[in-house]
Design a protein around this motif. Sequence first.
Motif, short mmCIF file in Angstrom:
data_model
loop_
_atom_site.label_atom_id
_atom_site.label_comp_id
_atom_site.label_asym_id
_atom_site.label_seq_id
_atom_site.Cartn_x
_atom_site.Cartn_y
_atom_site.Cartn_z
N SER A 275 45.79 26.67 32.64
CA SER A 275 44.52 27.40 32.60
C SER A 275 44.40 28.30 33.81
N PRO A 277 41.57 29.31 36.08
CA PRO A 277 40.19 28.83 36.23
C PRO A 277 39.09 29.88 36.07
N PRO A 278 39.18 31.06 36.70
CA PRO A 278 38.07 32.01 36.49
C PRO A 278 37.96 32.50 35.05
N ALA A 280 38.73 30.50 32.37
CA ALA A 280 38.11 29.40 31.64
C ALA A 280 36.63 29.29 31.95
N GLU A 281 36.24 29.75 33.13
CA GLU A 281 34.85 29.59 33.56
C GLU A 281 33.93 30.66 32.98
N ASN A 285 33.86 37.30 34.81
CA ASN A 285 34.48 37.43 36.13
C ASN A 285 35.40 38.63 36.19
N CYS A 286 36.00 38.98 35.08
CA CYS A 286 36.95 40.09 35.07
C CYS A 286 36.53 41.22 34.14
N LEU A 305 41.40 44.04 41.28
CA LEU A 305 40.74 42.94 40.58
C LEU A 305 41.40 41.61 40.95
N SER A 308 40.89 40.35 44.53
CA SER A 308 39.57 39.83 44.93
C SER A 308 39.59 38.30 44.97
N CYS A 309 40.67 37.68 44.47
CA CYS A 309 40.83 36.23 44.60
C CYS A 309 42.16 35.85 45.23
N HIS A 310 43.18 36.67 44.98
CA HIS A 310 44.54 36.29 45.39
C HIS A 310 44.94 37.03 46.67
N THR B 413 46.37 22.46 34.24
CA THR B 413 45.21 22.75 35.06
C THR B 413 43.91 22.62 34.29
N VAL B 415 40.10 22.41 33.76
CA VAL B 415 38.97 22.87 34.58
C VAL B 415 37.69 22.30 33.99
N LEU B 417 33.42 21.86 34.50
CA LEU B 417 32.25 22.42 35.17
C LEU B 417 31.00 21.71 34.65
N VAL B 466 44.72 29.61 45.56
CA VAL B 466 43.41 30.23 45.74
C VAL B 466 42.41 29.17 46.18
N ILE B 519 40.47 33.83 52.00
CA ILE B 519 39.83 34.79 51.08
C ILE B 519 38.65 34.12 50.38
N PRO B 521 37.07 34.06 47.01
CA PRO B 521 37.07 34.48 45.59
C PRO B 521 35.64 34.85 45.19
N PHE B 522 35.45 36.03 44.69
CA PHE B 522 34.09 36.57 44.54
C PHE B 522 33.21 35.71 43.65
N PHE B 523 33.82 34.98 42.72
CA PHE B 523 32.97 34.25 41.77
C PHE B 523 32.48 32.92 42.32
N GLY B 565 38.76 39.56 50.65
CA GLY B 565 38.04 39.52 49.37
C GLY B 565 36.91 40.54 49.37
N GLN B 601 35.98 46.00 49.51
CA GLN B 601 36.90 44.87 49.42
C GLN B 601 37.96 44.96 50.52
#
Lengths: 364, 756
Positions: A275, A277-278, A280-281, A285-286, A305, A308-310, B413, B415, B417, B466, B519, B521-523, B565, B601
């Motif tokens: 997965s 994660p962003p 699946a969430e 986000n993208c 894009l 912004s996380c990696h 993985t 996830v 929530l 991350v 970093i 992560p923006f979310f 970020g 950014q």
Amino acid sequence: MFFIEKNPLLSLDGALLGRNDLLGGGNLNVLRCAQAVCLCLILLFRVFPAAAAEGKESPVRKDVVLRGDAECTFCHDEEDSTTLLAIGKTRHGTLADRRTPTCTSCHGPSRNHLKKQEGQEKRPKPDITYGRRAPALRLDARIDEDFGNFKTPGSPAAVINQACITCHQGDKLMFWSGSVHANQEMACTNCHEIHTDHDRVLDRQSQPKVCFGCHKVQKSMFNRPSHHPVPEGKMTCSNCHNAHGSLGHKSLKWDSVNETCYQCHMEKRGPFLHSHPPVAENCLNCHNPHGTAVADLLNHRTPYLCQSCHSDTSHRGQVAGLPKDRSTNPGVLGSIARGCVKCHTNIHGGNSTENSTQSGRFRR
Amino acid sequence: MRKNNNALTLAVCVAAMLGGSSSTWSEEPKTQDQETTSAPKTQDQETTSAPKTQDQKSTSWDMSPTAAPFTAPESVYSFGVSVLDGDRQQRGMFDGREDDKTWVLLDARLRSRDDATGTWGIAEGHDLGLTDNRDLLLGYERQGEWGLRFEYLEIPRIAPYTANSKNEGLGTSKQIIANSTKFGDGQTYHIETERDRLIFNAFHTLNNHIKFNVNFKHETKEGTRQWGRGSANEFLLEPIDYRTLQFDPTIGYSASDLQLLGGYSGSWFRNENALVDTYLQGDDTSKLASHTYLVLPLDNEAHQFYLTSGYNFSPVTRVNLKISYNRAQSNEHLPTTDIAGLSYANGPTRLDGEVNTTSMLLGFTTQPLPGLSITTKLRYFDEDDQTPGWLVVDIPAAPKAKPPTPEIQVHSTPVSLRTMTSQLEGTYRLPYETTLTGGVEHKDQKRQVPFGNDIVADGLDDERFVPWRTDLDETTFRLRLGRSLSETIDGSIGVEHGIRKGSEYTDSVKIMGNAQGKINPFFIADRDRDKVRLAMDWRPLERLGVQVNVENAMDRYGPEQEPYGRRKGSAQLYSVDVDYTPVDKWLLTSWYSYDINKTWQDGGRWSSTGVHEADKSSVLKDIGSSLGLGVRNQWNEKVKLGSDVQWTRIKSSFDESVSVDPVSAATPAYPSGVTPLGEIITPSTRLNTFLEYKGLGPGILRCDYTHERWSSNDWTWKFSDGSSYVYSAKTDGTLIETKDTQSSDFFGVMYTTHFK
């Protein structure tokens, strides 16, 4: 009996005598006789109302479009406004369905409107009015496709909405109370048109224009090169949102953003062995579903894009740039073509079991 | 007025004699003059009204012959022909009109109603003359009792570029890279997909209170889209052959105070392909290393049960509740396990994937005081990923390698929530037609991935790259003031402020202590968000209306100790809409909007051995401007004409500054052969002119001419010298070609007839 209260003589004139007989200059005696007969009948009705009610030859006017509309359609007939009579074309005008309303169900009893008081120059409006589209827009129904839903003021939204809610509760309207539109005092008729068999907001082709009347940001986004096919009439705002309210985010019809997206993009639902994660969430986000300047509704171009996380060693921190030709190191090709997803091609999730680090990085 | 009405009636009669048709022109919205006469009649008017005899004035089921044409459901159909000349690949992505084409125009909206039973027959279709963009709706129902509905929809999606490739088997389960450096001499591919959707709906109502409803949707999606081989700059086409099914039966109960709706929602995704084998032309295919196997989305399904309800405790107090449970599953055989030697021996052969989502939503609205309404909402959303934590990759350590490599493990993985959101909002109606709304919303989220759990012996995750947070909290305050300044002006202003915080970033051996891991992560980053919205509707004259909207939003990300970020984001919108009727039968309209989105950014760059090479700071801008103008004129009773023009300009810029680390100053800011990104400017113009003529039979003849221009200097499929993009210089000469300037002319003639 209503017409007697309203204007008995005139009504009876209209009912019993032809207008040409009255005004055609013929025989005045006939006219006087007729009026005398009228007066007698009035007296009869007032003194013996039961007799009038039972009379087979009652001059009581009958309904034209809706059950019990006679007191309204006496004036608002086809000579007055065909627009009002168009209610007959609609589901509200389907009389076989006993649930359908009459004029006063929605506009209130409106006694003052029905009987103008002495001294009043202008007849009061009905108890509940819904506003009308601005005259400029009435000229051509198509013109408002790029403009706001201009309407002349009507009754307060709460009053209007109560008239509708009286019948329309449950199902898709279950969550109207407390919804964003309700709390912002939107009236049902800000979006819906009642006296027409073609309510624009129920039409896939025209619905978005109704929404864009207020939602200017979304209208602007749909002008971007990459967008869902809403302007093309293949989707509507109501495919994803319930304008009548929901308990979910942003009035979405489903409980989450992703669940909404999966209705059409079920291949992204997973679950996946690997997965992201962003993803699946939250698809947002993208992606911006309303439109962006980047292909595939991406919020930003790669590598921005992804960056912004990696942030890590090697190609992940590459500068954004244009290569001079195809001999450029693939490690700095994150800006053009498909960018990072040229290699990380299963970015929404992967199911490869290859015993290699590539499989966990959405490359397989 | 009477003369007009007589004429109107005559027109209807004539239309009826001509085959039961009557033109819509007789029912068009009224002009200003006409509208002034639509007020209720004065007494004088009433005395001069045409007398209505008993026969004339009857009920709708025994309707007045003069009223009947205006109360019976109306049908309309259009037919004609159109020609498109030129290119519009960008604008025609979804409507199947991307280049030269001649096609039949055919649209219909048919309605019939049996007044005695309230039974409707409905048929509706658009673009029936096009072969891949049609939609059709058929319905038959007895209003309020039962109904059947059938819908068919086609949605094409055609990529606005073409690929010229010598690769073989593109779009199939075996794709062979040409292994050639030549380009431009292969086969041209149009990359497109098409959805064909069938929807069936049926309902039945009992006693006006209980309603059974069932929806069934079947959709296929077929075609190809761009894909990659995962480790090289090579061109593939993903085969798409999807089939999805949805089945949604519900039962609802509705009474004046209580409404209930319960149902099941099942959906199934099926992919005809599961695996694609790729290799280079000429490679020894008997060797496993020659192959790259790519897995396609596997079959999955979801099953949901839900119950929603609403209850009115009083006329001003209502409670809503929704409870749902959803299970999403994917357990198809993992196809790469069939390839000998490819997978970890003890890895899974099936995913056994399962995500269980439980949600409970509670809403409460009341009016404790006159003019005051209060809304509260509670929302619990638990997305529990029960997919096992499979060990998928296990590569033993290689201590003798140069450099030595440690053992590498990759687990699946899942996830999970869990989010609880609570909201309180109050609206108070103040004097002077003023409304004040204030609210607060709080969101608390627990977030879980297999971080630091027992799948890693040392308690630290050595698989994640991350940073992650296990808790997020966000609080948002809202205030809105609306006021009706007069009968002609409405205005509102709304402000919003949100604060998001989270727990400490979870440690990972991949991240902890390394500068490159710092970093946000923006979310999941800390975020302060502010929004302001202004809106005004102004109608200074009956003939003039103005609508103004201004919106501004700003995000600031943190914390500061995570230097990389997104740092900030902002968005502004300004829009004005105007309509004006200078004289009767003329209408002028215009709108303008300007919006700008910015993102700040920061990032860093390190060599593959971890040497810091540079830091970079970027400002990304996206600016949109649109202007629309329209004019309409009712030339005479038979002729109407109009024109609309829309101009749009989208500009994207990427200002990036690169600061080279003095320690590694030998590394240039931009690698050899790479130049900074240039602006992308995309202007487009659309002009549409039409003329309508009613004089040929009962219908309306309409002619449309549309001219469109679109251009862009988008470098997405270009190299820095402007030449078209070509894939790998070593193995794949696939060439992608776009048309930077597109211009098209459309001409259509259509005859529209309305009838009862």
